[in-house]
Design an enzyme around this catalytic site. Structure first.
Site, short mmCIF file in Angstrom:
data_model
loop_
_atom_site.label_atom_id
_atom_site.label_comp_id
_atom_site.label_asym_id
_atom_site.label_seq_id
_atom_site.Cartn_x
_atom_site.Cartn_y
_atom_site.Cartn_z
N GLY A 35 1.16 8.68 -0.61
CA GLY A 35 2.05 8.71 0.54
C GLY A 35 2.69 10.08 0.62
O GLY A 35 3.37 10.50 -0.34
N ARG A 107 -3.87 -0.79 5.17
CA ARG A 107 -2.51 -0.70 5.69
C ARG A 107 -2.18 -1.78 6.72
O ARG A 107 -1.01 -1.97 7.03
CB ARG A 107 -2.31 0.65 6.39
CG ARG A 107 -2.20 1.87 5.52
CD ARG A 107 -2.01 3.06 6.43
NE ARG A 107 -1.60 4.26 5.76
CZ ARG A 107 -2.29 5.38 5.74
NH1 ARG A 107 -3.50 5.42 6.32
NH2 ARG A 107 -1.82 6.47 5.15
N TYR A 168 -1.93 15.57 10.48
CA TYR A 168 -2.60 14.62 11.37
C TYR A 168 -3.93 14.14 10.78
O TYR A 168 -4.65 14.90 10.15
CB TYR A 168 -2.88 15.27 12.73
CG TYR A 168 -3.81 14.45 13.60
CD1 TYR A 168 -3.32 13.34 14.27
CD2 TYR A 168 -5.17 14.75 13.69
CE1 TYR A 168 -4.17 12.54 15.03
CE2 TYR A 168 -6.03 13.97 14.45
CZ TYR A 168 -5.52 12.87 15.11
OH TYR A 168 -6.36 12.08 15.86
N ARG A 227 -3.37 27.16 5.36
CA ARG A 227 -4.78 27.53 5.55
C ARG A 227 -5.64 27.23 4.33
O ARG A 227 -6.71 27.81 4.16
CB ARG A 227 -4.86 29.01 5.93
CG ARG A 227 -3.95 29.41 7.10
CD ARG A 227 -4.21 30.83 7.53
NE ARG A 227 -5.52 30.98 8.14
CZ ARG A 227 -6.26 32.07 8.07
NH1 ARG A 227 -5.82 33.13 7.37
NH2 ARG A 227 -7.44 32.13 8.65
N GLY A 228 -5.18 26.31 3.48
CA GLY A 228 -5.95 25.93 2.32
C GLY A 228 -6.23 27.10 1.39
O GLY A 228 -5.32 27.84 1.01
N GLY A 231 -4.73 30.66 1.92
CA GLY A 231 -3.30 30.91 1.84
C GLY A 231 -2.53 30.32 3.01
O GLY A 231 -2.86 29.24 3.51
N ALA A 232 -1.52 31.04 3.47
CA ALA A 232 -0.69 30.55 4.57
C ALA A 232 -0.06 31.73 5.28
O ALA A 232 0.11 32.82 4.72
CB ALA A 232 0.40 29.62 4.03
N ASP A 258 0.77 18.46 -0.05
CA ASP A 258 2.10 17.92 -0.38
C ASP A 258 2.77 18.79 -1.44
O ASP A 258 3.99 18.99 -1.40
CB ASP A 258 1.98 16.48 -0.89
CG ASP A 258 1.45 15.53 0.16
OD1 ASP A 258 1.69 15.78 1.36
OD2 ASP A 258 0.80 14.54 -0.21
#
Length: 311
Positions: A35, A107, A168, A227-228, A231-232, A258
């Site tokens: 979760g 779920r 998403y 961006r996995g 990086g970011a 997460d």
């Protein structure tokens, strides 16, 4: 909880996973929890920052498992609601190899899908330093979407920063159903984490930096495009930032995003600079990649020192 801590509000599930191969061939399974919001709470707590998780769980053994694991991690669960009319959600995960992991979610009718505005923990939100949400929980049900919006609106009214990881997935809802809801939710948030594909779901286009600027124009002061392995990039308080990935051997990508979010929010709550927030986030993501499982790779402060410099 204090004003320096994190409150994560949303879904948590029990997880049964195989070490390798399909469940049908397994003679034993690993038991854990998942979760997005709960994982972020654990990640923040491991970094020494107060954290709480609030949501609905069934009055069953999977629910007891979730509570026990959260409490073992020093995550405050005092705002959790027990639903005696519905079971705790379940995830079954087949770990095939380094490149292929398959997850099945059970779920329908779960306690998490019955999350509602009545479950909003107003006192805990008031006391929090950040309210953290995800784009997964609004896709569970209409009542869950109303709960997430209600929590964000209450936090804003109380002057508490709101964070969201869009995260998403097609498994929950169709893009046309998600786009408007997530667009409106982003406008209520101060901190937004989003992948490139999910950013385009919001009707934006362009380079990662242009995507960050486009989301920032909706209102958030801090936007991080994940961006996995690349990086970011980020638009933070009107300034541009980029952070590379750390050179590690990836074993399991579950939980890596997460971990990134947890690292960033822990540093934000600790008052760290934007550069430090992003570096810690990237390091936490790298650690999560190195072992299988949602929580096992979430690092503490001492473990972060073991990583080499980003490439």
């Amino acid at each position: 909880m204090t004003g320096t801590g994190l409150l994560a509000f949303g879904e948590a599930l029990a997880v049964f996973s195989t070490q390798s191969g399909k469940l049908r061939h397994a003679t034993s399974v690993d038991v854990g929890i998942a979760g997005s919001e709960a994982m972020v709470a654990i990640g923040v707590a491991r970094l020494g920052v107060p954290a709480a998780w609030a949501g609905r769980l069934g009055a069953d053994e999977p629910g007891a498992l979730v509570l026990a694991r959260l409490r073992e991690e020093n995550v405050d669960t005092s705002a959790v609601r027990t639903d005696r009319q519905a079971p705790t959600g379940l995830m079954i995960k087949d770990f095939r190899n380094v490149d292929v992991t398959r997850s099945a979610f059970y779920r329908n009718g779960s306690a998490g899908t019955r999350l509602s505005p009545e479950d909003i923990p107003e006192d805990h939100i008031r006391a929090a330093g950040v309210l953290h949400l995800s784009g997964l929980t609004p896709g569970l049900s209409d009542s869950a979407a109303k709960a997430v919006f209600g929590a964000a609106e209450f936090a804003r009214a109380e002057g508490v920063p709101v964070s969201i990881d869009i995260d998403y997935t097609h498994a929950l809802w169709y893009p046309e159903d998600a786009a408007d809801i997530l667009y409106d939710l982003v406008s209520l948030c101060d901190i937004v984490f989003v992948g490139e594909d999910a950013a385009r779901l919001l009707g934006l286009d362009g380079t990662p930096q242009e995507l960050a600027e486009g989301i920032a124009a909706l209102g958030p002061e801090q936007v991080i495009i994940e961006r996995g392995p690349r990086g970011a990039v980020a638009e933070l308080h009107g300034s541009r930032y980029a952070v590379p990935s750390f050179p590690v051997r990836s074993i399991d990508t579950e939980g890596a995003d997460d971990a990134f979010v947890a690292g960033y929010l822990a540093e934000f709550l600790a008052g760290a600079s934007p550069d430090r927030r992003l570096r810690t986030a990237a390091a936490c993501r790298a650690f999560a990649l190195t072992v299988p499982g949602e929580t096992t790779g979430l690092p503490d402060r001492e473990e972060l020192k073991l990583l080499s410099r980003p490439r």
